[in-house]
Scaffold this motif. Structure first.
Motif, mmCIF file in Angstrom:
data_model
loop_
_atom_site.group_PDB
_atom_site.id
_atom_site.type_symbol
_atom_site.label_atom_id
_atom_site.label_comp_id
_atom_site.label_asym_id
_atom_site.label_seq_id
_atom_site.Cartn_x
_atom_site.Cartn_y
_atom_site.Cartn_z
ATOM 1 N N PRO A 1 1.741 -9.174 17.793
ATOM 2 C CA PRO A 1 1.929 -9.192 16.340
ATOM 3 C C PRO A 1 3.394 -9.172 15.922
ATOM 4 O O PRO A 1 4.228 -8.491 16.521
ATOM 5 N N SER A 2 3.644 -9.934 14.887
ATOM 6 C CA SER A 2 4.928 -9.866 14.196
ATOM 7 C C SER A 2 4.759 -9.250 12.814
ATOM 8 O O SER A 2 5.741 -9.015 12.114
ATOM 9 N N VAL A 3 3.503 -9.029 12.422
ATOM 10 C CA VAL A 3 3.189 -8.383 11.151
ATOM 11 C C VAL A 3 2.095 -7.355 11.391
ATOM 12 O O VAL A 3 1.452 -7.335 12.447
ATOM 13 N N SER A 4 1.865 -6.526 10.423
ATOM 14 C CA SER A 4 0.867 -5.472 10.532
ATOM 15 C C SER A 4 -0.312 -5.759 9.614
ATOM 16 O O SER A 4 -0.145 -6.252 8.488
ATOM 17 N N LEU A 5 -1.524 -5.452 10.131
ATOM 18 C CA LEU A 5 -2.740 -5.519 9.319
ATOM 19 C C LEU A 5 -3.207 -4.114 8.919
ATOM 20 O O LEU A 5 -4.378 -3.923 8.611
ATOM 21 N N ASP A 6 -2.319 -3.180 8.921
ATOM 22 C CA ASP A 6 -2.648 -1.801 8.556
ATOM 23 C C ASP A 6 -3.153 -1.774 7.113
ATOM 24 O O ASP A 6 -2.397 -2.010 6.165
ATOM 25 N N PRO A 7 -4.450 -1.503 6.908
ATOM 26 C CA PRO A 7 -4.987 -1.528 5.532
ATOM 27 C C PRO A 7 -4.356 -0.473 4.627
ATOM 28 O O PRO A 7 -4.284 -0.668 3.412
ATOM 29 N N LEU A 8 -3.900 0.647 5.212
ATOM 30 C CA LEU A 8 -3.287 1.681 4.385
ATOM 31 C C LEU A 8 -1.924 1.249 3.862
ATOM 32 O O LEU A 8 -1.430 1.803 2.873
ATOM 33 N N ARG A 9 -1.306 0.282 4.503
ATOM 34 C CA ARG A 9 -0.011 -0.223 4.055
ATOM 35 C C ARG A 9 -0.157 -1.517 3.250
ATOM 36 O O ARG A 9 0.678 -1.813 2.398
ATOM 37 N N VAL B 1 -0.979 -4.027 16.033
ATOM 38 C CA VAL B 1 -1.116 -4.716 14.755
ATOM 39 C C VAL B 1 -1.679 -3.780 13.681
ATOM 40 O O VAL B 1 -1.506 -4.021 12.482
ATOM 41 N N LEU B 2 -2.318 -2.670 14.112
ATOM 42 C CA LEU B 2 -2.836 -1.680 13.164
ATOM 43 C C LEU B 2 -1.987 -0.410 13.119
ATOM 44 O O LEU B 2 -1.867 0.229 12.064
ATOM 45 N N PHE B 3 -1.413 -0.027 14.246
ATOM 46 C CA PHE B 3 -0.821 1.313 14.340
ATOM 47 C C PHE B 3 0.697 1.319 14.516
ATOM 48 O O PHE B 3 1.269 2.374 14.729
ATOM 49 N N ASP B 4 1.347 0.156 14.457
ATOM 50 C CA ASP B 4 2.806 0.117 14.557
ATOM 51 C C ASP B 4 3.395 0.087 13.144
ATOM 52 O O ASP B 4 3.381 -0.947 12.473
ATOM 53 N N PRO B 5 3.953 1.206 12.664
ATOM 54 C CA PRO B 5 4.465 1.249 11.286
ATOM 55 C C PRO B 5 5.786 0.500 11.114
ATOM 56 O O PRO B 5 6.246 0.331 9.984
ATOM 57 N N THR B 6 6.383 0.058 12.215
ATOM 58 C CA THR B 6 7.660 -0.655 12.084
ATOM 59 C C THR B 6 7.472 -2.126 11.757
ATOM 60 O O THR B 6 8.423 -2.798 11.356
ATOM 61 N N LEU C 1 -1.099 5.113 11.651
ATOM 62 C CA LEU C 1 -0.504 6.046 12.608
ATOM 63 C C LEU C 1 -0.430 7.449 12.012
ATOM 64 O O LEU C 1 -0.631 8.450 12.723
ATOM 65 N N ASP C 2 -0.163 7.544 10.711
ATOM 66 C CA ASP C 2 -0.202 8.849 10.041
ATOM 67 C C ASP C 2 -1.586 9.463 10.149
ATOM 68 O O ASP C 2 -1.720 10.691 10.322
ATOM 69 N N LEU C 3 -2.611 8.632 10.058
ATOM 70 C CA LEU C 3 -3.981 9.145 10.178
ATOM 71 C C LEU C 3 -4.204 9.753 11.556
ATOM 72 O O LEU C 3 -4.842 10.822 11.683
ATOM 73 N N VAL C 4 -3.688 9.105 12.590
ATOM 74 C CA VAL C 4 -3.826 9.643 13.943
ATOM 75 C C VAL C 4 -3.119 11.003 14.040
ATOM 76 O O VAL C 4 -3.665 11.976 14.584
ATOM 77 N N HIS C 5 -1.903 11.072 13.532
ATOM 78 C CA HIS C 5 -1.153 12.329 13.597
ATOM 79 C C HIS C 5 -1.856 13.443 12.830
ATOM 80 O O HIS C 5 -1.908 14.603 13.302
ATOM 81 N N VAL C 6 -2.387 13.144 11.666
ATOM 82 C CA VAL C 6 -3.065 14.170 10.867
ATOM 83 C C VAL C 6 -4.322 14.651 11.582
ATOM 84 O O VAL C 6 -4.625 15.865 11.616
ATOM 85 N N ALA C 7 -5.086 13.716 12.159
ATOM 86 C CA ALA C 7 -6.303 14.108 12.878
ATOM 87 C C ALA C 7 -5.963 15.009 14.049
ATOM 88 O O ALA C 7 -6.662 16.007 14.313
ATOM 89 N N ARG C 8 -4.897 14.712 14.770
ATOM 90 C CA ARG C 8 -4.491 15.551 15.895
ATOM 91 C C ARG C 8 -3.997 16.910 15.405
ATOM 92 O O ARG C 8 -4.269 17.959 16.040
#
Length: 841
Positions: A522-530, A614-619, A579-586
């Motif tokens: 991926p060169s772009v993100s499909l993160d629905p939260l973003r 493509v989902l969890f890379d916030p950069t 990725l924030d969701l993963v951190h919060v769950a942990r």
């Protein structure tokens, strides 16, 4: 024979009202033919019923015409550019210009349907003989009283009101009479006129000026020795202007119809056999008169009484005459019973003329022989009466006085049987405007097929479409054709490319401002939260996340995920990305005193977080669908089959890789829905070549439904392709997508499914199954390849539920044609096998 007023009866014109030298006043109308084609028998019976109402309410002496003429290229091009700002769409302007030359070379035709009805007689105060002796040979239109014109109009409107509005009669301009006259003189010649289908095509200022010519019956001028005209059933029409080539014409008329009758539908539509003659022009005309049932019954009783008297006189005679009389009495009894049993019937006396015109005598004669052979197969005998050619020629001229030939070749049948002829029908398919995607093969006239995908949305109609066919039949080629047309007309599209060689990515390289994305690199993100607005981001993320994690919304971990992804949860825990969701769950898992729900959720999220950047890379920047063309490559994603999606136990056993692929596939559709189903003033098209991923999953079905239902409100559409419509086109894809295309399908089961999805009843038309399997783009060329001239053949159903058969042409611009018709080579330089009916170049 020079033309005089006996062949051109018009004395004066006032709009669509024609005043003849004989004192007759007629009103002539354009008739909108009813859709016929490959529709179901029930629909065809509705068409027959409309014709039954028509014939029962027509006055005696009415004339029905079907005039074949060249299609006006200006009309075609004007329909192509309707609603398009060419100044802003230079690519499409180039396509229109290139399309002109291609369509002009094809030479499309059309058929104009006309109805001329008598509405009165002129009250001039003197007889026709008196007018002739006094030199008054014309009616002065300016001297006609306005009250008389109103009376004629009221009479015409009264007749049309009884006929009904199915045929949508429109008054012709006065100039049409001149156009029709010139067409009769030049029928089949090189300088025959184009059809006046667009507004302003005819100039009423010269409507009353009729050209002169000589009708040479028997073509005597071509013969070295003089032959009686009655020996040669041919007319040579010579016009004074030397630039006009002569027209050779033959008038045919049915001598007899099948003794056992003509079955409807499929066996009685004898006028449709005049289509498909390319070297000549074939017109038809039918003059009709009716008698009410009461008169028919009285006449039958008299005739039956006479037959009884004749049989009494020969009751002791043993001969064939006695048997003949008994047979006639039996038929007359059946005919009488028909009118007694069927209410609202009438008896129709009709004379049919089929006019064949060509640029040479040989061409016309060959066409006559071809038509005779065609009609023989339907047990209809055609004849070209010698010595009556000019009389029959005149019948196609509105307002002509009755001639003996009209009665000599007349036939009499009940009106419900006449309605089975359905003369006012059309096999046209497609939209009224939009780009030309192909030509009509069913009508035989090769009319351009317009597909107004963007115009449909502007007129509050669904522009979505679906395609089916086997591998190599032309599905992907057609999808790319529609996508590039949308782009050239100022719209944008997003396509999901499943091909290993990246054919859509290769195609996008020919488009300015195109973006190509690889989901596995991926060169772009499909993160629905973003990507999405916070008000809906959590809901969109939850829809994709739960199936991916194999969680039920009501399970403990599913409920925990729902709480975190709610608007309140996102704000409370400051979740801005997956990725924030993963951190919060942990964090919640590690916090003391929390339930095990977050532990389960954290474990499931952790199992995929590192696998799906493509989902969890916030950069990565988020996907933005503002490019003219966006191609999302998903070729490396493992996707479930249609069977795995619809079978519960197989779905429950799906491996993580396939769940991941399905979730990403859905997210692309969701992103397109959020971007295109907004009022941004730009048309958006979502293209999916793997239809079952949009129709078999909950999220995909919702995306399909939203595009199908609401796309017309937001200038958007979805285009789907599949091999098996019975499996993949369910729900909204079956019920709400109106435009359907079926390419070659050689497998019998899939072919049946495709035709059923199209709306064809194979019990009524079983021959269509063989046509689809064996006669649609057949691979009969060298190497079992489809010949160039046979590629792109298909069946289609348009937005009006008309079903027809056509051929997709592809872009007229060479660069566009090369871009969508070629497939990139593999890394080692070997050519990839032919895909979707297009040779690799």
């Amino acid at each position: 024979m020079p033309l005089g007023r006996d062949l051109q009866p018009t004395a004066a014109l006032r709009g669509n009202l024609q005043f003849t030298h004989a004192g007759l006043v007629t009103a002539t109308y354009f008739i909108n033919p009813l859709g016929y084609g490959l529709r179901r028998a029930s629909d065809k019976f509705d068409v027959k019923l409309a014709h039954h109402t028509l014939i029962n309410n027509l006055p005696n002496g009415s004339l029905l015409l079907g005039i074949q003429a060249r299609r006006d290229m200006v009309d075609v091009l004007s329909k192509m550019v309707e609603g398009v700002e060419l100044d802003e769409c230079e690519d499409y302007a180039g396509e229109v210009v290139a399309c002109y030359d291609r369509i002009h070379a094809i030479g499309p035709r059309t058929r104009i349907h006309l109805l001329s009805i008598p509405v009165g007689i002129t009250n001039s105060g003197m007889s026709g003989v008196s007018r002739m002796w006094r030199g008054t040979t014309a009616v002065d239109a300016t001297a006609i009283a306005r009250a008389d014109l109103k009376t004629y109009d009221e009479q015409a409107n009264s007749i049309l009101s009884k006929i009904g509005g199915e045929f949508d009669p429109v008054p012709v301009p006065a100039a049409l009479f001149k156009w029709l006259w010139e067409h009769h003189l030049a029928r089949g010649a090189d300088d025959d006129l184009v059809a006046p289908l667009r507004a302003g095509a005819l100039n009423d200022a010269t409507s009353a000026v009729f050209g002169s010519a000589v009708l040479d019956e028997g073509a005597q001028a071509d013969s070295k020795r003089r032959v009686r005209p009655s020996f040669v059933p041919m007319i040579k029409v010579v016009r004074p202007d030397a630039e006009h080539r002569p027209s050779y014409q033959a008038m045919l008329t049915p001598r007899s119809f099948p003794y056992g009758g003509m079955a409807f539908p499929g066996g009685s539509e004898f006028l449709t056999m005049t289509e498909g003659m390319r070297e000549v022009t074939v017109d038809w005309g039918m003059r009709v008169s009716t008698r009410p049932a009461e008169q028919v019954l009285k006449s039958n009783e008299v005739n039956l009484r006479r037959l009884g008297e004749q049989m009494d006189q020969r009751d002791v005679e043993v001969s064939f005459a006695q048997s003949t009389l008994m047979s006639k009495a039996q038929m007359l009894g059946e005919y009488h019973e028909h009118f007694e049993v069927n209410g609202g019937e009438s008896e129709v006396t009709f004379t049919t003329v089929i006019a064949v015109g060509g640029h040479s005598r040989e061409t016309t004669q060959d066409a006559v022989n071809t038509l005779k052979r065609r009609y023989t197969r339907f047990q209809v005998e055609l004849t070209a009466p010698v010595g009556a050619q000019i009389d029959l020629w005149s019948m196609l001229v509105p307002g002509s006085s009755p001639r003996r030939a009209y009665d000599d070749f007349a036939h009499i049948i009940p009106s419900d049987m006449w309605a089975g002829f359905v003369p006012f029908v059309s096999n046209e398919v497609g939209d009224d405007s939009g780009p030309v995607i192909g030509v009509n093969l069913l009508s035989g006239n090769f009319e351009p097929i317009h597909f107004g995908i963007m115009e449909a949305a502007l007129h509050d109609l669904s522009a979505s479409f679906a395609v089916t066919g086997e591998l190599g039949s032309g599905k992907s080629f057609f999808l790319k054709l529609i996508a590039v047309l949308v782009h050239d007309m100022g719209g944008q599209f997003l396509a999901i490319d499943r091909s290993q060689v990246g054919e859509w990515a290769h195609f996008a390289a020919a488009i300015d401002d195109a973006v190509v994305i690889d989901l596995t690199d991926p060169s772009v993100s499909l993160d629905p939260l973003r990507m999405f607005d916070p008000r809906i981001a959590g809901e969109r993320a939850l829809d994709s996340l739960l199936p991916l994690l194999d969680l039920s919304p009501t399970s403990a971990a599913g409920t925990a995920a729902g709480n975190l992804l709610s608007v309140r949860g996102l704000a409370e825990h400051r979740i801005h990305s997956m990725l924030d969701l993963v951190h919060v769950a942990r964090r919640l898992r590690d916090a003391g005193g929390t339930d095990a729900d977050y532990a389960d959720l954290a474990i499931r999220l952790g199992a995929i977080a590192d696998r799906v950047p493509v989902l969890f890379d916030p950069t990565l920047p988020t996907l933005r669908l503002d490019a003219a063309a966006t191609v999302v490559r998903s070729h490396k994603l493992a996707l479930p089959t249609a069977e795995e999606l619809v079978t519960p136990h197989l779905y429950n056993r799906l491996p993580l890789t396939k769940r991941l692929g399905s979730a990403l596939y859905e997210l692309v559709g969701v992103a397109a829905r959020e971007a295109f189903l907004t009022d941004n003033g730009r048309f958006g098209l979502l293209v999916g070549d793997e239809a079952h991923h949009f129709t078999q999953t909950q999220v995909g079905a919702a995306v399909t439904s939203d595009f199908s239902r609401d796309g017309r409100k937001h200038l958007a559409a979805i285009g789907l392709a599949s091999h098996d419509p019975a499996t993949d086109f369910q729900g909204a894809a079956h019920n709400l997508i109106p435009n359907r295309f079926v390419f070659r399908q050689r497998d019998e089961t899939l072919a049946r499914n495709s035709l059923a999805w199209l709306g064809v009843d194979l019990k009524e038309a079983p021959f269509l199954l063989q046509m689809l399997r064996e006669e649609t783009s057949p691979p009969i060329g060298p190497g079992r390849q489809v010949p160039e001239e046979r590629r792109g053949e298909m069946f289609m159903r348009d937005a009006l539920n008309r079903i027809g058969r056509g051929k997709v042409l592809g872009p007229a611009r060479l660069d566009r044609a090369m871009a969508i018709g070629s497939t990139p080579t593999s890394a080692v330089g070997t050519r990839v096998a032919e895909r979707d009916g297009q040779r690799v170049s």
